[in-house]
Motif scaffolding. Structure first.
Motif, PDB file in Angstrom:
ATOM      1  N   LEU A 165       0.829  -0.683   0.525  1.00 36.56           N
ATOM      2  CA  LEU A 165      -0.495  -0.212  -0.437  1.00 36.56           C
ATOM      3  C   LEU A 165       0.791   1.591  -0.101  1.00 36.56           C
ATOM      4  N   LEU A 166       1.678   1.452   1.291  1.00 43.89           N
ATOM      5  CA  LEU A 166       3.239   2.472   0.863  1.00 43.89           C
ATOM      6  C   LEU A 166       3.868   2.835  -0.388  1.00 43.89           C
ATOM      7  N   LYS A 167       4.020   1.429  -1.015  1.00 41.73           N
ATOM      8  CA  LYS A 167       4.887   1.860  -1.858  1.00 41.73           C
ATOM      9  C   LYS A 167       4.106   1.960  -3.113  1.00 41.73           C
ATOM     10  N   ASP A 168       2.588   1.551  -3.509  1.00 44.09           N
ATOM     11  CA  ASP A 168       2.202   1.809  -4.654  1.00 44.09           C
ATOM     12  C   ASP A 168       1.326   3.445  -4.293  1.00 44.09           C
ATOM     13  N   LYS A 169       1.610   4.015  -3.131  1.00 50.65           N
ATOM     14  CA  LYS A 169       0.943   5.162  -2.828  1.00 50.65           C
ATOM     15  C   LYS A 169       2.330   5.930  -3.292  1.00 50.65           C
ATOM     16  N   TYR A 170       2.849   5.834  -2.709  1.00 53.11           N
ATOM     17  CA  TYR A 170       3.906   6.743  -3.255  1.00 53.11           C
ATOM     18  C   TYR A 170       4.843   6.255  -4.161  1.00 53.11           C
ATOM     19  N   GLN A 171       4.722   5.684  -5.160  1.00 54.33           N
ATOM     20  CA  GLN A 171       5.233   5.683  -6.141  1.00 54.33           C
ATOM     21  C   GLN A 171       7.137   5.218  -6.295  1.00 54.33           C
ATOM     22  N   SER A 178      10.452   5.973   4.601  1.00 50.27           N
ATOM     23  CA  SER A 178       9.605   6.230   5.835  1.00 50.27           C
ATOM     24  C   SER A 178      10.350   8.362   5.847  1.00 50.27           C
ATOM     25  N   PHE A 238       7.322  10.456   4.100  1.00 44.04           N
ATOM     26  CA  PHE A 238       5.834  10.538   4.817  1.00 44.04           C
ATOM     27  C   PHE A 238       6.301  10.350   6.080  1.00 44.04           C
ATOM     28  N   SER A 252      -1.151   6.935   8.573  1.00 46.86           N
ATOM     29  CA  SER A 252      -3.298   6.260   8.520  1.00 46.86           C
ATOM     30  C   SER A 252      -2.649   5.774   6.943  1.00 46.86           C
ATOM     31  N   ILE A 253      -3.287   4.598   6.504  1.00 47.52           N
ATOM     32  CA  ILE A 253      -3.336   4.201   4.861  1.00 47.52           C
ATOM     33  C   ILE A 253      -4.169   3.698   5.242  1.00 47.52           C
ATOM     34  N   ASN A 254      -5.480   3.499   4.415  1.00 49.53           N
ATOM     35  CA  ASN A 254      -6.876   2.887   4.843  1.00 49.53           C
ATOM     36  C   ASN A 254      -6.998   1.769   5.893  1.00 49.53           C
TER      37      ASN A 254
END
Length: 144
Positions: free
Chosen positions: A19-25, A34, A38, A43-45
């Motif tokens: 999720l983090l890799k996808d959000k921050y490309q 990190s 960010f 929090s994420i999802n």
């Protein structure tokens, strides 16, 4: 059952990281970026997280997942796994003792799936001992 718990643990951690890799490309471990991209606390999802040192504490639906990253390997202590079991509604009913968890983790070491994580030097002092930390060496065993 410890194998199932570890499978859930590792699957959740890798999904969270995805999720983090996808959000921050980014295509590297979130612990590596990190600080730069960010906040270490966020929090994420619906997942709350806190990056600290070389590790992360993640909480979702009251379940706590704590772990460390060594390059791209998941490392954890017996306490980390015990905390997951204690906070997981299904697993807490198992009433596993610390001795039982330690024994089951040792069986996975014997199978070559986990390894002890040893510390040669901490702050310049030679230790060469084990601090009951585990390193996942055959992640594919859990993610089949």
């Amino acid at each position: 059952m410890i194998e199932k718990i570890l499978t859930d643990y590792i699957t959740f951690i890798r999904s969270f990281e995805a999720l983090l890799k996808d959000k921050y490309q980014k295509d590297i471990n979130p612990c590596s970026f990190s600080i730069t991209f960010f906040e270490r606390l966020g929090s994420i999802n619906g997942i709350e997280y806190y990056f600290h040192g070389s590790g992360c504490t993640v909480k979702k639906d009251g379940i706590i997942y704590t772990y460390d990253i060594s390059i791209n390997e998941i490392t954890f202590t017996q306490w980390d796994l015990t905390e997951l079991i204690r906070t997981h509604p299904e697993y807490q009913k198992l009433n596993y003792s610390e001795d039982y968890i330690e024994y089951e983790l040792y069986q996975l070491i014997n199978k070559g799936i986990l390894e002890w994580l040893t510390f040669e030097r901490i702050e310049g002092k030679a230790f060469g001992c084990v601090f009951k930390c585990y390193r996942v060496v055959q992640e594919s065993f859990f993610l089949q």
